[in-house]
Design a protein around this motif. Structure first.
Motif, PDB file in Angstrom:
ATOM      1  N   LEU A   1       0.853  -1.330   0.020  1.00  0.00           N
ATOM      2  CA  LEU A   1      -0.106  -0.085  -0.051  1.00  0.00           C
ATOM      3  C   LEU A   1       0.955   1.329  -0.048  1.00  0.00           C
ATOM      4  O   LEU A   1       2.007   1.304   0.650  1.00  0.00           O
ATOM      5  N   THR A   2       0.188   2.346  -0.559  1.00  0.00           N
ATOM      6  CA  THR A   2       1.155   3.556  -0.449  1.00  0.00           C
ATOM      7  C   THR A   2       0.489   4.260   0.915  1.00  0.00           C
ATOM      8  O   THR A   2      -0.412   3.745   1.706  1.00  0.00           O
ATOM      9  N   ASP A   3       1.374   5.244   1.400  1.00  0.00           N
ATOM     10  CA  ASP A   3       1.132   5.820   2.404  1.00  0.00           C
ATOM     11  C   ASP A   3      -0.462   6.418   2.759  1.00  0.00           C
ATOM     12  O   ASP A   3      -1.062   6.331   3.521  1.00  0.00           O
ATOM     13  N   ALA A   4      -1.063   6.819   1.485  1.00  0.00           N
ATOM     14  CA  ALA A   4      -2.562   7.151   1.685  1.00  0.00           C
ATOM     15  C   ALA A   4      -3.227   6.199   1.871  1.00  0.00           C
ATOM     16  O   ALA A   4      -4.320   6.036   2.643  1.00  0.00           O
ATOM     17  N   GLN A   5      -3.054   4.971   1.259  1.00  0.00           N
ATOM     18  CA  GLN A   5      -3.831   3.873   1.365  1.00  0.00           C
ATOM     19  C   GLN A   5      -3.858   3.129   2.662  1.00  0.00           C
ATOM     20  O   GLN A   5      -4.907   2.542   3.479  1.00  0.00           O
ATOM     21  N   LEU A   6      -2.503   3.268   3.424  1.00  0.00           N
ATOM     22  CA  LEU A   6      -2.592   2.738   4.978  1.00  0.00           C
ATOM     23  C   LEU A   6      -3.227   3.568   5.538  1.00  0.00           C
ATOM     24  O   LEU A   6      -3.656   3.252   6.704  1.00  0.00           O
ATOM     25  N   ARG A   7      -3.302   5.060   5.490  1.00  0.00           N
ATOM     26  CA  ARG A   7      -4.021   6.105   6.291  1.00  0.00           C
ATOM     27  C   ARG A   7      -5.395   5.662   6.216  1.00  0.00           C
ATOM     28  O   ARG A   7      -6.216   5.813   7.129  1.00  0.00           O
ATOM     29  N   TYR A   8      -6.012   5.438   4.983  1.00  0.00           N
ATOM     30  CA  TYR A   8      -7.286   5.101   4.711  1.00  0.00           C
ATOM     31  C   TYR A   8      -7.739   3.890   5.402  1.00  0.00           C
ATOM     32  O   TYR A   8      -8.802   4.042   6.117  1.00  0.00           O
ATOM     33  N   ASN A   9      -6.809   2.965   5.451  1.00  0.00           N
ATOM     34  CA  ASN A   9      -7.327   1.548   5.959  1.00  0.00           C
ATOM     35  C   ASN A   9      -7.470   1.883   7.868  1.00  0.00           C
ATOM     36  O   ASN A   9      -8.224   1.250   8.388  1.00  0.00           O
ATOM     37  N   ALA A  10      -6.333   2.851   8.104  1.00  0.00           N
ATOM     38  CA  ALA A  10      -6.432   2.769   9.427  1.00  0.00           C
ATOM     39  C   ALA A  10      -7.644   4.029  10.148  1.00  0.00           C
ATOM     40  O   ALA A  10      -7.715   3.710  11.403  1.00  0.00           O
ATOM     41  N   THR A  11      -8.210   4.750   9.288  1.00  0.00           N
ATOM     42  CA  THR A  11      -8.816   5.592   9.631  1.00  0.00           C
ATOM     43  C   THR A  11     -10.191   5.617   9.304  1.00  0.00           C
ATOM     44  O   THR A  11     -11.298   6.294   9.621  1.00  0.00           O
TER      45      THR A  11
END
Length: 208
Positions: free
Chosen positions: A197-207
């Motif tokens: 995942l990209t950083d943005a995708q990781l943030r989306y999954n986390a939030t």
């Protein structure tokens, strides 16, 4: 090829996991094979039609990694684990046929936190015209040197030595000793897979 790492420890001889032996206490058996699983937060991926959008109406494709399993060959000096998994994807626009390339990774984690090796691969999910769902099987492998993580003899002796009631250390768990705990952690490995995942995708999954 992944960094050579391994695990080789059996407590209580040939006892089965959780078996109570004749001298008291519970034996445990540890496999030379790494534990296989999906790393937290990377088991699914969401793609959006518009770059930067994260609202539900902008979702293009959602994919999940399922049915993760390991097949381990640990008879020799090298421990080879094949990690199989299935990617299930769902898209919102079903008008035309489509092929979607999704990146995934396999990593060896030592002691629960230290990533010692990582490899990135790709799977292709195909959608026929009019089809909302697609599925594909993926596979990755790790090679681990048994010798690199075999416990030192003195640590093995502390863990496997039979203790009798009345012994000075009979009620002392050897894992409370820092050097033993560290040695066991150092000899514990996981083979983890997930989407790259990209950083943005990781943030989306986390939030989300």
């Amino acid at each position: 090829m992944l960094v050579p790492v391994a695990l080789a420890l059996a407590l209580g001889g040939c006892a089965r996991t959780g078996e109570i032996d004749a001298s008291g206490g519970i034996t445990a058996v540890r496999s030379a094979c790494p534990v296989v699983g999906v790393a937290a937060g990377t088991g699914d991926i969401t793609l959006f039609k518009t770059p930067g959008a994260t609202d539900e109406k902008s979702i293009d494709v959602v994919a999940n990694m399922t049915n993760v399993r390991g097949n381990c060959a640990d008879a020799g000096a090298d421990i080879v684990t094949t990690v199989g998994f299935t990617v299930e994807a769902r898209r919102t626009d079903t008008a035309a046929a489509r092929d979607l390339i999704l990146p995934y990774y396999v990593a060896i984690v030592r002691g629960g936190t230290n990533v010692v090796a990582k490899r990135v691969g790709r799977v292709n999910v195909h959608f026929d015209a009019g089809q909302a769902r697609g599925q594909v099987a993926g596979e990755a492998s790790t090679t681990i040197s048994r010798a690199a993580a075999t416990l030192p003899d003195d640590v093995r002796e502390k863990l496997t030595r039979r203790r009798k009631a009345g012994d000075e250390d009979a009620a002392v768990d050897p894992l409370t000793q820092p050097e033993v705990r560290q040695a066991v952690a150092s000899a514990s490995f996981e083979a983890l897979v997930g989407f790259q995942l990209t950083d943005a995708q990781l943030r989306y999954n986390a939030t989300r």
